[in-house]
Design a protein around this motif. Structure first.
Motif, PDB file in Angstrom:
ATOM      1  N   LEU A  81     -14.416  -3.647   2.899  1.00 21.30           N
ATOM      2  CA  LEU A  81     -14.144  -2.211   2.957  1.00 21.30           C
ATOM      3  C   LEU A  81     -14.057  -1.710   4.390  1.00 21.30           C
ATOM      4  N   LEU A  82     -14.871  -2.263   5.269  1.00 21.24           N
ATOM      5  CA  LEU A  82     -14.862  -1.845   6.666  1.00 21.24           C
ATOM      6  C   LEU A  82     -13.741  -2.496   7.471  1.00 21.24           C
ATOM      7  N   CYS A  83     -13.465  -3.737   7.198  1.00 19.27           N
ATOM      8  CA  CYS A  83     -12.525  -4.473   8.038  1.00 19.27           C
ATOM      9  C   CYS A  83     -11.063  -4.242   7.689  1.00 19.27           C
ATOM     10  N   ALA A  84     -10.756  -3.882   6.447  1.00 21.84           N
ATOM     11  CA  ALA A  84      -9.360  -3.642   6.080  1.00 21.84           C
ATOM     12  C   ALA A  84      -8.734  -2.508   6.894  1.00 21.84           C
ATOM     13  N   PRO A  85      -9.400  -1.356   7.060  1.00 21.99           N
ATOM     14  CA  PRO A  85      -8.804  -0.311   7.903  1.00 21.99           C
ATOM     15  C   PRO A  85      -8.691  -0.721   9.371  1.00 21.99           C
ATOM     16  N   LEU A  86      -9.670  -1.447   9.876  1.00 26.54           N
ATOM     17  CA  LEU A  86      -9.602  -1.915  11.264  1.00 26.54           C
ATOM     18  C   LEU A  86      -8.422  -2.852  11.456  1.00 26.54           C
ATOM     19  N   ALA A  87      -8.179  -3.708  10.476  1.00 24.91           N
ATOM     20  CA  ALA A  87      -7.070  -4.657  10.572  1.00 24.91           C
ATOM     21  C   ALA A  87      -5.733  -3.950  10.628  1.00 24.91           C
ATOM     22  N   ILE A  88      -5.561  -2.949   9.778  1.00 23.52           N
ATOM     23  CA  ILE A  88      -4.280  -2.241   9.765  1.00 23.52           C
ATOM     24  C   ILE A  88      -4.105  -1.429  11.042  1.00 23.52           C
ATOM     25  N   ALA A  89      -5.196  -0.913  11.604  1.00 23.07           N
ATOM     26  CA  ALA A  89      -5.121  -0.179  12.875  1.00 23.07           C
ATOM     27  C   ALA A  89      -4.686  -1.089  14.015  1.00 23.07           C
ATOM     28  N   ALA A  90      -5.055  -2.356  13.928  1.00 19.73           N
ATOM     29  CA  ALA A  90      -4.731  -3.310  14.995  1.00 19.73           C
ATOM     30  C   ALA A  90      -3.266  -3.725  14.978  1.00 19.73           C
ATOM     31  N   GLN A  91      -2.516  -3.292  13.989  1.00 20.99           N
ATOM     32  CA  GLN A  91      -1.098  -3.626  13.935  1.00 20.99           C
ATOM     33  C   GLN A  91      -0.259  -2.723  14.831  1.00 20.99           C
ATOM     34  N   THR A  92      -0.897  -1.706  15.409  1.00 22.50           N
ATOM     35  CA  THR A  92      -0.188  -0.830  16.338  1.00 22.50           C
ATOM     36  C   THR A  92      -0.310  -1.389  17.751  1.00 22.50           C
ATOM     37  N   ASP A  93       0.317  -0.713  18.692  1.00 25.77           N
ATOM     38  CA  ASP A  93       0.211  -1.117  20.095  1.00 25.77           C
ATOM     39  C   ASP A  93      -0.682  -0.168  20.885  1.00 25.77           C
ATOM     40  N   GLY A  94      -1.323   0.749  20.190  1.00 21.14           N
ATOM     41  CA  GLY A  94      -2.134   1.740  20.875  1.00 21.14           C
ATOM     42  C   GLY A  94      -3.605   1.422  20.889  1.00 21.14           C
ATOM     43  N   ASP A  95      -4.401   2.455  21.083  1.00 17.69           N
ATOM     44  CA  ASP A  95      -5.857   2.343  21.094  1.00 17.69           C
ATOM     45  C   ASP A  95      -6.370   2.148  19.672  1.00 17.69           C
ATOM     46  N   LEU A  96      -7.277   1.199  19.475  1.00 16.80           N
ATOM     47  CA  LEU A  96      -7.743   0.861  18.128  1.00 16.80           C
ATOM     48  C   LEU A  96      -8.410   2.047  17.455  1.00 16.80           C
ATOM     49  N   ARG A  97      -9.253   2.748  18.168  1.00 20.49           N
ATOM     50  CA  ARG A  97      -9.990   3.852  17.550  1.00 20.49           C
ATOM     51  C   ARG A  97      -9.047   4.980  17.135  1.00 20.49           C
ATOM     52  N   ALA A 264     -18.203  -5.569  11.200  1.00 24.73           N
ATOM     53  CA  ALA A 264     -17.160  -4.618  11.569  1.00 24.73           C
ATOM     54  C   ALA A 264     -17.138  -4.371  13.080  1.00 24.73           C
ATOM     55  N   THR A 265     -18.321  -4.324  13.694  1.00 23.76           N
ATOM     56  CA  THR A 265     -18.390  -4.107  15.140  1.00 23.76           C
ATOM     57  C   THR A 265     -17.805  -5.282  15.907  1.00 23.76           C
ATOM     58  N   VAL A 266     -18.196  -6.486  15.535  1.00 29.54           N
ATOM     59  CA  VAL A 266     -17.680  -7.669  16.218  1.00 29.54           C
ATOM     60  C   VAL A 266     -16.171  -7.789  16.000  1.00 29.54           C
ATOM     61  N   PHE A 267     -15.727  -7.447  14.792  1.00 31.05           N
ATOM     62  CA  PHE A 267     -14.297  -7.477  14.479  1.00 31.05           C
ATOM     63  C   PHE A 267     -13.545  -6.436  15.314  1.00 31.05           C
ATOM     64  N   ALA A 268     -14.073  -5.219  15.399  1.00 32.51           N
ATOM     65  CA  ALA A 268     -13.439  -4.172  16.198  1.00 32.51           C
ATOM     66  C   ALA A 268     -13.341  -4.586  17.666  1.00 32.51           C
ATOM     67  N   ASP A 269     -14.374  -5.226  18.171  1.00 35.88           N
ATOM     68  CA  ASP A 269     -14.344  -5.698  19.558  1.00 35.88           C
ATOM     69  C   ASP A 269     -13.254  -6.748  19.754  1.00 35.88           C
ATOM     70  N   ARG A 270     -13.161  -7.674  18.826  1.00 34.60           N
ATOM     71  CA  ARG A 270     -12.111  -8.702  18.928  1.00 34.60           C
ATOM     72  C   ARG A 270     -10.711  -8.079  18.839  1.00 34.60           C
ATOM     73  N   LEU A 271     -10.538  -7.141  17.933  1.00 36.94           N
ATOM     74  CA  LEU A 271      -9.234  -6.497  17.783  1.00 36.94           C
ATOM     75  C   LEU A 271      -8.861  -5.702  19.032  1.00 36.94           C
ATOM     76  N   THR A 272      -9.845  -5.067  19.645  1.00 31.56           N
ATOM     77  CA  THR A 272      -9.588  -4.331  20.881  1.00 31.56           C
ATOM     78  C   THR A 272      -9.085  -5.275  21.970  1.00 31.56           C
ATOM     79  N   ARG A 273      -9.708  -6.439  22.062  1.00 36.82           N
ATOM     80  CA  ARG A 273      -9.266  -7.417  23.069  1.00 36.82           C
ATOM     81  C   ARG A 273      -7.881  -7.966  22.745  1.00 36.82           C
ATOM     82  N   ILE A 274      -7.568  -8.115  21.452  1.00 39.49           N
ATOM     83  CA  ILE A 274      -6.230  -8.552  21.056  1.00 39.49           C
ATOM     84  C   ILE A 274      -5.187  -7.519  21.490  1.00 39.49           C
ATOM     85  N   LEU A 275      -5.488  -6.251  21.276  1.00 36.22           N
ATOM     86  CA  LEU A 275      -4.551  -5.194  21.649  1.00 36.22           C
ATOM     87  C   LEU A 275      -4.357  -5.122  23.155  1.00 36.22           C
ATOM     88  N   ILE A 276      -5.445  -5.294  23.909  1.00 35.87           N
ATOM     89  CA  ILE A 276      -5.336  -5.281  25.371  1.00 35.87           C
ATOM     90  C   ILE A 276      -4.478  -6.440  25.851  1.00 35.87           C
TER      91      ILE A 276
END
Length: 282
Positions: A81-97, A264-276
């Motif tokens: 439930l937590l990671c699905a929205p984070l994953a879809i947010a990471a498909q953009t090129d912008g800021d994850l949050r 979710a926190t560790v995943f968000a951190d990884r996704l942020t680094r992927i976007l950067i």
């Protein structure tokens, strides 16, 4: 496997390799579940989480179904439930949050229907009937509206209602503090978990055992965390953590929400680094 699915598996592995009092980890099983079942669940759910063409609701339902096909139990509903929205947010090129906030605002009734099916399939402990947006009935609102209605009693719903504030502030804050001390794995993950466990009553414990028990665990966790963050070598805290772990499990207390928020926190951190990295390579 794409990079988002790989990041999901790695984040689940980080969480299961950390000695988290009261929860399942490689140092001790608990609550009728093993570390291996959680790792297998992560592998099973990852393709659905990383499916770039799927909606949030469809990712949630597919990931839960894949988990049940693999291990035959609910090991990761909250994580999904937590990671699905984070994953879809990471498909953009912008800021994850910022992208996450937009993804949550676009949630639909179809997302709610899929998520309700997933919740019923997982049958989490303590699930009952609700006065509004009952998962046993067809949704009459979007998934975001349903989560807002549950936010006062469920910390995962609270993340949807408040744009994952706990993940990006409490969780990432604890992670950055541990990294500033140059702590190696798994101790930054433990720091995240204890920040959540000490920060508010765990809603999984509250749902099963009552808010008073959850508040008592929160108070004990605050004492453990105070000692933990004072160590120059966090490995010295392991006996203290494992003692607390045994006491919680002996009482049937599972801080599952704190563990879900940790992933979710560790995943968000990884996704942020992927976007950067993605922006740097453009």
């Amino acid at each position: 496997m794409n990079e988002i699915a790989a990041a999901f598996i790695a984040s689940c592995r980080d969480e299961i390799e950390a000695p988290k009092p009261g929860n399942v980890h490689i140092f001790a099983e608990g609550h009728g579940m093993t570390a291996d079942e959680f790792l297998r669940s992560a592998e099973a759910a990852a393709p659905a989480i990383g499916e770039s063409s799927a909606s949030i609701g469809d990712r949630i339902l597919a990931a839960v179904e894949a988990t049940w096909a693999s291990v035959g139990m609910n090991t990761n509903l909250g994580i999904i439930l937590l990671c699905a929205p984070l994953a879809i947010a990471a498909q953009t090129d912008g800021d994850l949050r910022s992208a996450l906030k937009g993804a949550l605002a676009r949630l639909t009734r179809a997302d709610a229907a899929a998520a309700f099916c997933a919740i019923l399939r997982a049958s989490p402990a303590g699930l009952g009937e609700a006065r509004r947006h009952d998962v046993h009935q067809a949704p009459d609102a979007t998934l975001l509206e349903a989560m807002r209605a549950a936010a006062d009693r469920d910390r995962i719903a609270y993340q949807y209602a408040f744009d994952f504030v706990d993940v990006f502030e409490t969780g990432i804050g604890a992670l950055n503090a541990a990294r500033s001390k140059l702590w190696p794995a798994p101790w930054p993950t433990v720091a995240i978990y204890l920040a959540f466990l000490a920060g508010f009553p765990d809603s999984h414990i509250a749902r099963k055992k009552g808010l008073a028990r959850a508040a008592t665990v929160q108070g004990e966790a605050a004492n453990i965390r105070h000692r933990f963050v004072s160590y120059s070598n966090p490995a010295e805290a392991l006996p203290d953590l494992l003692d607390f772990d045994q006491r919680l499990k002996a009482d049937g207390l599972n801080p599952g929400t704190s563990a879900d928020l940790t992933v979710a926190t560790v995943f968000a951190d990884r996704l942020t680094r992927i976007l950067i990295e993605r922006r740097n390579n453009d």
